[in-house]
Motif scaffolding. Structure first.
Motif, PDB file in Angstrom:
ATOM      1  N   MET A 402      14.157  23.409   7.340  1.00  0.00           N
ATOM      2  CA  MET A 402      13.302  24.332   8.035  1.00  0.00           C
ATOM      3  C   MET A 402      12.116  24.300   6.929  1.00  0.00           C
ATOM      4  N   VAL A 403      12.519  23.945   5.843  1.00  0.00           N
ATOM      5  CA  VAL A 403      11.549  24.200   4.736  1.00  0.00           C
ATOM      6  C   VAL A 403      10.486  22.958   4.607  1.00  0.00           C
ATOM      7  N   GLU A 404       9.187  23.540   4.591  1.00  0.00           N
ATOM      8  CA  GLU A 404       7.834  22.556   4.552  1.00  0.00           C
ATOM      9  C   GLU A 404       7.214  23.103   3.329  1.00  0.00           C
ATOM     10  N   LEU A 405       7.318  22.381   2.052  1.00  0.00           N
ATOM     11  CA  LEU A 405       6.483  22.551   1.043  1.00  0.00           C
ATOM     12  C   LEU A 405       5.370  22.386   1.070  1.00  0.00           C
ATOM     13  N   PRO A 406       4.128  23.123   0.854  1.00  0.00           N
ATOM     14  CA  PRO A 406       2.846  23.052   0.994  1.00  0.00           C
ATOM     15  C   PRO A 406       2.437  21.901  -0.117  1.00  0.00           C
ATOM     16  N   THR A 407       1.543  21.006   0.222  1.00  0.00           N
ATOM     17  CA  THR A 407       1.013  19.861  -0.884  1.00  0.00           C
ATOM     18  C   THR A 407      -0.491  19.454  -0.687  1.00  0.00           C
ATOM     19  N   VAL A 408      -0.925  18.599  -1.716  1.00  0.00           N
ATOM     20  CA  VAL A 408      -2.268  18.213  -1.364  1.00  0.00           C
ATOM     21  C   VAL A 408      -1.926  16.515  -1.270  1.00  0.00           C
ATOM     22  N   LEU A 409      -2.279  16.166  -0.403  1.00  0.00           N
ATOM     23  CA  LEU A 409      -1.964  14.514  -0.007  1.00  0.00           C
ATOM     24  C   LEU A 409      -3.235  13.579  -0.568  1.00  0.00           C
ATOM     25  N   VAL A 410      -2.970  12.737  -0.721  1.00  0.00           N
ATOM     26  CA  VAL A 410      -4.057  11.770  -1.287  1.00  0.00           C
ATOM     27  C   VAL A 410      -3.943  10.577   0.114  1.00  0.00           C
ATOM     28  N   MET A 411      -5.260  10.577   0.639  1.00  0.00           N
ATOM     29  CA  MET A 411      -5.153   9.657   1.824  1.00  0.00           C
ATOM     30  C   MET A 411      -6.363   8.686   1.825  1.00  0.00           C
ATOM     31  N   MET A 412      -5.844   7.558   2.128  1.00  0.00           N
ATOM     32  CA  MET A 412      -6.612   6.069   2.078  1.00  0.00           C
ATOM     33  C   MET A 412      -6.693   5.415   3.683  1.00  0.00           C
ATOM     34  N   LYS A 413      -7.920   5.180   3.853  1.00  0.00           N
ATOM     35  CA  LYS A 413      -8.383   4.711   5.206  1.00  0.00           C
ATOM     36  C   LYS A 413      -8.853   3.091   4.923  1.00  0.00           C
ATOM     37  N   PRO A 414      -7.992   2.106   4.970  1.00  0.00           N
ATOM     38  CA  PRO A 414      -8.347   0.796   4.713  1.00  0.00           C
ATOM     39  C   PRO A 414      -9.460   0.297   5.582  1.00  0.00           C
ATOM     40  N   GLU A 415     -10.417  -0.433   4.865  1.00  0.00           N
ATOM     41  CA  GLU A 415     -11.688  -1.103   5.408  1.00  0.00           C
ATOM     42  C   GLU A 415     -11.487  -2.377   6.341  1.00  0.00           C
ATOM     43  N   LYS A 416     -10.448  -3.040   5.749  1.00  0.00           N
ATOM     44  CA  LYS A 416     -10.403  -4.519   6.431  1.00  0.00           C
ATOM     45  C   LYS A 416      -8.937  -4.946   6.913  1.00  0.00           C
ATOM     46  N   MET A 417      -8.122  -3.977   7.067  1.00  0.00           N
ATOM     47  CA  MET A 417      -6.837  -4.181   7.807  1.00  0.00           C
ATOM     48  C   MET A 417      -6.190  -2.677   8.508  1.00  0.00           C
ATOM     49  N   SER A 418      -5.160  -2.624   9.283  1.00  0.00           N
ATOM     50  CA  SER A 418      -4.678  -1.592   9.785  1.00  0.00           C
ATOM     51  C   SER A 418      -3.998  -0.913   8.857  1.00  0.00           C
ATOM     52  N   ALA A 419      -3.776   0.470   9.068  1.00  0.00           N
ATOM     53  CA  ALA A 419      -3.028   1.204   8.136  1.00  0.00           C
ATOM     54  C   ALA A 419      -1.575   0.865   8.110  1.00  0.00           C
ATOM     55  N   GLU A 420      -1.136   0.288   9.384  1.00  0.00           N
ATOM     56  CA  GLU A 420       0.578  -0.351   9.467  1.00  0.00           C
ATOM     57  C   GLU A 420       0.570  -1.352   8.580  1.00  0.00           C
ATOM     58  N   ARG A 421      -0.480  -2.315   8.541  1.00  0.00           N
ATOM     59  CA  ARG A 421      -0.267  -3.628   7.773  1.00  0.00           C
ATOM     60  C   ARG A 421      -0.372  -3.250   6.253  1.00  0.00           C
ATOM     61  N   CYS A 422      -1.152  -2.223   5.995  1.00  0.00           N
ATOM     62  CA  CYS A 422      -1.381  -1.700   4.793  1.00  0.00           C
ATOM     63  C   CYS A 422      -0.025  -1.282   4.070  1.00  0.00           C
ATOM     64  N   VAL A 423       0.589  -0.263   4.662  1.00  0.00           N
ATOM     65  CA  VAL A 423       1.900   0.277   4.448  1.00  0.00           C
ATOM     66  C   VAL A 423       2.643  -0.715   4.270  1.00  0.00           C
ATOM     67  N   SER A 424       2.927  -1.612   5.259  1.00  0.00           N
ATOM     68  CA  SER A 424       3.781  -2.633   4.859  1.00  0.00           C
ATOM     69  C   SER A 424       3.490  -3.580   3.795  1.00  0.00           C
ATOM     70  N   ALA A 425       2.316  -3.833   3.390  1.00  0.00           N
ATOM     71  CA  ALA A 425       2.006  -4.653   2.413  1.00  0.00           C
ATOM     72  C   ALA A 425       2.459  -3.895   0.904  1.00  0.00           C
ATOM     73  N   LEU A 426       2.077  -2.486   0.863  1.00  0.00           N
ATOM     74  CA  LEU A 426       2.589  -1.726  -0.212  1.00  0.00           C
ATOM     75  C   LEU A 426       4.037  -1.710  -0.323  1.00  0.00           C
ATOM     76  N   ARG A 427       4.428  -1.724   0.676  1.00  0.00           N
ATOM     77  CA  ARG A 427       6.216  -1.812   0.805  1.00  0.00           C
ATOM     78  C   ARG A 427       6.767  -3.025   0.253  1.00  0.00           C
ATOM     79  N   LYS A 428       6.120  -4.047   0.236  1.00  0.00           N
ATOM     80  CA  LYS A 428       6.536  -5.481  -0.089  1.00  0.00           C
ATOM     81  C   LYS A 428       5.745  -5.862  -1.490  1.00  0.00           C
TER      82      LYS A 428
END
Ligand code: PLP
Length: 468
Positions: A402-428
């Protein structure tokens, strides 16, 4: 140009082994290099046969082959198990190795595994000693328990306790506590394995001590309470408390076992993080056997810690299963160092990464977030938009659901590809970065990214966003 020339231009394995670019790899096992050469040559031969590739001269072909061979050798010589950057903010991420060890624990593992040690040797008497002796006193001192034993994980601890005390007998458990933990640890199934007969009492939302009392027979081996680690029953609820169970157990001379799951030894509640019961309190409450994990909220190595009365623990120590479930020296070294930090709670909160990440102040999170933002913004132009935004980090590892720890996220929106593709490329990528998506933005939670990884994170982001 006649196509069969291409075949003629393919160099022989021995020839390639003599190339300067391949000689770089002279320190690598020769079989690994030869195998890589053979498989790349195989691919080229096939592609030439199918007329998929065509080179104008032998030099070009040769250089393409060398490039591919070097690539393959580098890939194959990398360890399969390697570090990743956990940008999910999930502090106890079971798939990413759960607790991160403290500096002290890592040093201890390093020191103990690099040579011989007094693992099972008593230096005072010069005779055989016990591997458990190194953590026994610490555990007793920190928790107030009479006796203790450590096995490979908490699943093993529960199995050993039931096998020792309730085999061929009945174990009474509340219907509200029929827990399944990730990786198919289910209370009813562990019970069956141990040869104990499960007797369910009460209902999903309400179980009273009278339900336990009514179920007691001459066959009852244990009264068991299971911490509902990864879920909560909320609303119209009631559960039998540890003191109530202890009183009942004493009246009928039946041991009371508590599977605590997480095993919190640091007062997180006072730090406004959840309401986890402290191991020390459960011991003081009189439970006869208590089991919990070493790598959840404790923040140590994978282990199953069993605390309790000497008369029950001594039976467990004699059980042949204990030998099969025993921990190795790496675990003991890491666990001893982790427990030592707890002698001073303030040091524990500082030194043990799990506790530090869970108790980190909002201001510190904001500072970390800003630092990551400033590093990544240098790579942003033309590649992605970047911003920081408030969010929450879950605890994970089947702890504090039930615990949610407040945080400050860094968020990036890719210009040339989808967020899905970017997350997958970061993972690889190299190193792999585990991020997640929120409304088309790629999210990095600074909570689980230590400063030592910031530079590697920049490099990984640059590879992914800059390379397209
Ligand atoms: C996590 C958990 C277990 C299993 O512990 P491992 O150390 O992962 O084997 C067992 N019981 C409860 C209640 C748990 O939360």
């Amino acid at each position: 140009m006649p196509e069969n020339n291409q075949f003629k231009w393919l160099p022989a394995v021995d020839e390639i082994l003599d190339y300067e670019e391949i000689k770089d790899f002279y320190k690598m096992p020769r079989t690994l290099v030869v195998e890589a050469i053979r498989s790349v040559l195989g691919i080229y031969r096939e592609e030439i046969r199918q007329k998929k590739i065509h080179y104008d001269n032998s030099k070009e072909l040769r250089s393409a082959i060398v490039h591919d061979i070097r690539d393959l050798i580098k890939r194959r010589s990398k360890p399969m198990l390697r570090p990743v950057i956990n940008a999910t903010g999930v502090v106890l991420h079971t798939n990413l190795g759960r607790a991160v060890l403290s500096e002290g624990a890592r040093q201890a593992v390093n020191e103990i595994t690099g040579g011989y040690s007094n693992l099972e040797f008593n230096l005072d008497t010069g005779t055989r000693g016990s591997r458990y002796s190194h953590v026994e006193e610490l555990l007793q001192k920190l928790t107030g328990a009479e006796d203790c034993l450590v096995v490979n994980n908490n699943a093993a601890a529960v199995l050993l306790a039931l096998d020792t005390l309730a085999k061929g007998r009945e174990s009474i458990v509340s219907r509200g506590e029929m827990v399944e933990i990730g990786g198919a640890f289910r209370i009813p199934e562990v019970m069956e394995r141990s040869g104990s007969k499960l007797v369910e009492v009460g209902t999903t939302n309400k179980t009273y001590i009278q339900d336990f009392e009514k179920a007691i027979t001459s066959d009852t081996g244990i009264l068991m309470k299971v911490h509902t680690s990864n879920y909560r029953v909320i609303g119209f609820t009631h559960e039998a408390s540890v003191p109530e169970l202890v009183e009942l157990g004493q009246r009928f001379t039946i041991p009371v076992m508590v599977d605590l799951g997480s095993g919190c030894m640091f007062d997180l509640k006072s730090a406004s993080v959840g309401d986890e019961p402290l191991v020390q309190q459960v011991v003081a409450g009189g439970a006869d056997i208590i089991t919990f994990s070493g790598d959840k909220l404790l923040g140590g190595p994978q282990a199953g810690i069993i605390l309790g009365r000497e008369k029950y623990l001594s039976q467990m120590k004699k059980n042949p299963l204990t030998r099969a479930l025993r921990i190795d020296k790496m675990t003991i070294a890491a666990l001893e160092a982790t427990l030592r930090s707890y002698l001073d709670p303030a040091s524990a909160a500082r030194e043990i990464p799990t506790l530090e990440m869970l108790t980190r102040s909002y201001d510190t999170n904001q500072i970390q977030s800003q630092k990551i933002y400033e590093i990544l913004v240098l790579e942003a132009e033309g590649n992605f938009q970047i911003k920081t935004e408030q969010g929450v980090s879950p605890v994970g590892g089947g702890s504090l659901p039930m615990v949610e720890l407040p945080t400050v996220l860094v968020m990036m929106k890719p210009e040339k590809m989808s967020a899905e593709r970017c997350v997958s490329a970061l993972r690889k990528g190299n190193p792999p970065v585990l991020a997640y998506i929120r409304e088309d933005w790629v999210v990095l939670d600074p909570r689980t990214i230590p400063e030592e990884q910031y530079e590697a994170l920049r490099e990984a982001v640059k590879q992914v966003f800059g390379g397209i």
